[in-house]
Design a protein around this motif. Structure first.
Motif, mmCIF file in Angstrom:
data_model
loop_
_atom_site.group_PDB
_atom_site.id
_atom_site.type_symbol
_atom_site.label_atom_id
_atom_site.label_comp_id
_atom_site.label_asym_id
_atom_site.label_seq_id
_atom_site.Cartn_x
_atom_site.Cartn_y
_atom_site.Cartn_z
ATOM 1 N N VAL A 49 -4.186 2.302 -0.282
ATOM 2 C CA VAL A 49 -3.902 2.476 1.153
ATOM 3 C C VAL A 49 -2.528 1.898 1.482
ATOM 4 O O VAL A 49 -1.729 2.521 2.192
ATOM 5 N N ASN B 71 0.634 4.133 10.598
ATOM 6 C CA ASN B 71 0.223 2.848 10.021
ATOM 7 C C ASN B 71 -0.366 1.946 11.099
ATOM 8 O O ASN B 71 -1.386 1.286 10.905
ATOM 9 N N PRO C 82 -3.114 -6.418 5.406
ATOM 10 C CA PRO C 82 -4.399 -6.297 6.114
ATOM 11 C C PRO C 82 -5.555 -6.453 5.125
ATOM 12 O O PRO C 82 -5.531 -5.843 4.048
ATOM 13 N N ARG D 294 0.173 4.158 0.308
ATOM 14 C CA ARG D 294 0.299 5.331 1.194
ATOM 15 C C ARG D 294 1.056 4.944 2.468
ATOM 16 O O ARG D 294 1.948 5.659 2.912
ATOM 17 N N GLN D 295 0.696 3.782 3.025
ATOM 18 C CA GLN D 295 1.369 3.322 4.254
ATOM 19 C C GLN D 295 2.863 3.120 4.007
ATOM 20 O O GLN D 295 3.701 3.490 4.825
ATOM 21 N N MET D 296 3.170 2.532 2.851
ATOM 22 C CA MET D 296 4.564 2.255 2.549
ATOM 23 C C MET D 296 5.366 3.531 2.351
ATOM 24 O O MET D 296 6.485 3.664 2.836
ATOM 25 N N TRP E 98 -8.497 -5.382 4.975
ATOM 26 C CA TRP E 98 -9.329 -4.221 4.665
ATOM 27 C C TRP E 98 -8.645 -3.240 3.715
ATOM 28 O O TRP E 98 -9.297 -2.411 3.093
ATOM 29 N N ARG F 62 4.397 -9.295 7.869
ATOM 30 C CA ARG F 62 4.589 -7.881 7.533
ATOM 31 C C ARG F 62 5.829 -7.301 8.196
ATOM 32 O O ARG F 62 6.421 -6.359 7.685
ATOM 33 N N ARG G 286 4.825 6.356 3.633
ATOM 34 C CA ARG G 286 5.046 7.062 4.898
ATOM 35 C C ARG G 286 6.422 6.699 5.453
ATOM 36 O O ARG G 286 7.050 7.473 6.134
ATOM 37 N N VAL G 287 6.844 5.489 5.143
ATOM 38 C CA VAL G 287 8.114 5.005 5.688
ATOM 39 C C VAL G 287 9.264 5.227 4.702
ATOM 40 O O VAL G 287 10.289 5.785 5.057
#
Lengths: 283, 313
Positions: B96, A4, B89, B99-101, B91, A97, B103-104
């Motif tokens: 997206v 990330n 973010p 997907r980022q979340m 962008w 965040r 991952r964690v």
């Protein structure tokens, strides 16, 4: 978290600018080296100059090319590391965040280390690209064997790790701009005294004792320059004449492994201090 | 108080320099309930939420989440949190971000996320960068990201912030659905009308202290009024006055004064005896806003210089 962070960094203009600057730098370097390779040695055509020119070997030209380009490449990489390193954690915190990431079932250590790791990984890849490019371009025009290629990645890691850990710690202690300025100052001082250290090795016992003590203290307190020297000494030509000349001046053109290990250890200490600060923060 | 409840807070205190944010606060939340934290600005609600998530460390006291001390990341398994102010973010699109979340957290499938997006009417935004969304759209996306799947506990800090009335209804429905599906919801909101509709229980916090806690029905008192819904309020009022009842008209209808001790049946009979048409007779209970103002007293008003009343309406 690491992916990330990397994804986030790759979207930043500063990183894209640094990548573009690297490519431009390598393009210009290629152009300069190719022009130098085909150039006639200037002079008034005397027999002595002709003989001197005949004695120059490709490795000598390669040494000049590597030594003149390496500081510029190092400045670019260091600047990038400082800018992205000093903003990585503060931006996640300022934009709200970080509480979000920390509210997920993962430890603070994991969030801290993986988020922080992204600037190091990116700078490392870019450093490999730029120094690898310098090596490849130079070798394509002046064939030579690098002194110690295996030393390069280890030295690069110890150099970048010191700058990285320092800037991560600073970014948690002071404002972003202050963190950047302090980190630039530290790397500049480290580079200056690193150079002085090399000169002092050429003329042992001739430097004022106070200067020697300061130099030693700087190397101990901020050992970033040791790693950079390791990179430089790893890619210069291992030509016998160069080695002999350097040895004549008392310079081994190498960095003791212990110094590199010390730099890596030092970066871990700074990183641990950063984590100590991060763990105590309220979000 | 049950230690095995979803949340268990005992004697928790927290100070920021000289400001006491929480003062020996004790409360517990049962599994599957929709629980609201109420109080004026600066009461300590957000600090409490952050302590529950381990984002802020308490000076003293004990906090368990799912029976596990909050210092352990395991206490946050299945727990979701939407902070009041989060900037994604610019962008990144919702896909997206999801997907980022994942991952964690690795708890939710794409299908579950898409279902939640549909529920919150933001499916058409899935590929749009956050930077090109309105505030309300961003909030709906954030809610979809946070609440998708089957969370055990959802902590929402002002979830209706930036939403239009339609968005607020969606959020209310979402909280209701989460609660029905067995998730516990901890809501921090100044919109008392919304809280009243979706929450079962509430804790009133003032100056870091728990002032009152309980289910909303038990906290709400009888107002001493009975509302009579009729098309002829003047005639009804005159007729009831003759029967000994004191009446007044307000915008909701005809209000008849009736003590808690008085017989409601006798009063209804009096209404029937008038022979005037009516559609309903209801005992009027306090609204949550009334309860809030009664419990908090002048403190709520003083704290915000009167702003609190507007926010709570």
């Amino acid at each position: 978290m690491f992916l990330n962070g990397l994804e986030q960094l790759l979207r930043r203009k500063i990183v894209l600018t640094a990548v573009a600057a690297t490519l431009v730098f390598l393009g210009l370097f290629w152009w300069g080296v190719s022009a130098a390779a085909g150039a006639e040695i200037p002079g008034n055509g005397g027999e002595e100059e002709f003989q001197a020119a005949k004695m120059l070997k490709p490795a000598d030209a390669a040494l000049a090319a590597v030594i003149t380009s390496a500081p510029l490449a190092a400045t670019l990489i260091t600047a990038l590391m400082i800018v992205i390193g000093s903003t990585m954690l503060p931006e996640e915190i300022d934009e709200g965040r970080m509480p979000f990431w920390l509210s997920l079932p993962q430890s603070r250590l994991k969030v801290y280390s993986l988020t922080s790791l992204a600037p190091l990984a990116l700078s490392f890849v870019l450093a490999l690209l730029i120094f690898g490019g310098i090596l490849a371009i130079t070798r394509s025009y002046f064939m030579f064997t690098p002194r110690n290629l295996l030393l390069v990645p280890v030295s690069m890691l110890s150099w970048l790790a010191v700058v990285w850990s320092a800037v991560i710690l600073l970014s948690l202690l002071v404002r972003k701009v202050a963190a950047m300025l302090i980190a630039f100052f530290l790397t500049a001082v480290s580079s200056l005294f690193g150079g002085l250290h090399e000169i002092m090795r050429m003329f042992p016992g001739e430097a004022p004792p106070l200067l020697e003590s300061i130099t030693r203290a700087v190397i101990l307190l901020f050992p970033a320059d040791r790693g950079y020297r390791g990179v430089l000494y790893g890619i210069i030509p291992s030509d016998a004449a160069i080695t002999e000349n350097l040895a004549f001046f008392g310079v081994t053109a190498g960095v003791p492994a212990l110094q590199l290990a010390y730099a890596l250890f030092w970066s871990l200490v700074l990183l641990a201090l950063g984590y100590w600060r991060f763990r105590r923060m309220d979000f | 108080m049950e230690k095995n409840g979803i949340l268990w807070v005992r004697e928790v205190s927290k100070s920021y320099r000289r400001v006491r944010a929480l003062d020996s606060l004790t409360l517990s939340v049962e599994r599957g309930s929709a629980f609201s934290l109420l109080g004026p600005n600066g009461a300590g609600k957000t600090t409490l939420m952050k302590i529950l998530l381990g984002l802020v460390s308490s000076d003293s006291g004990e906090v368990l989440m799912q029976g596990i001390p909050v210092s352990s990341p395991a206490s946050r398994t299945g727990v979701r949190y939407l902070p009041e102010n989060i900037t994604f973010p610019q962008w990144a699109s919702p896909l997206v971000l999801f997907r980022q979340m994942e991952r964690v957290r690795r708890e939710v499938s794409m299908d579950q996320f898409l279902v939640r997006c549909a529920e919150l009417e933001c499916s058409e935004l899935l590929r749009r960068p956050v930077g090109r969304m309105s505030r309300g759209q961003r909030q709906r996306v954030a809610l979809s990201l946070v609440t998708c799947g089957d969370p055990v506990l959802v902590l929402l800090d002002e979830p209706s912030s930036g939403l239009d009335p339609g968005g607020r209804i969606l959020v209310r429905n979402l909280i209701g659905n989460l609660s029905r599906m067995g998730s516990t919801v901890l809501l921090n909101s100044h919109l008392l009308g919304d809280v009243e509709r979706v929450c079962h229980t509430a804790a009133f916090i003032s100056r870091g202290r728990l002032v009152a806690m309980g289910d909303l029905d038990s906290l709400s008192r009888h107002t001493g009024l009975v509302m009579v819904e009729t098309g002829e309020p003047e005639r009804m009022s005159a007729a009831l006055f003759e029967s000994g009842y004191s009446c007044r008209q307000d915008q909701r209808g005809l209000a008849v004064e009736l003590d808690e001790s008085a017989d409601f049946g006798t009063m209804v009979r009096a209404v029937l005896d008038t022979g005037i048409g009516f559609t309903g007779v209801n005992r009027k209970r306090e609204s949550l806003e009334d309860v809030f103002l009664r419990i908090m007293g002048d403190e709520a008003m003083e704290k915000d210089g009167g702003k609190g009343k507007r926010e709570c309406s």
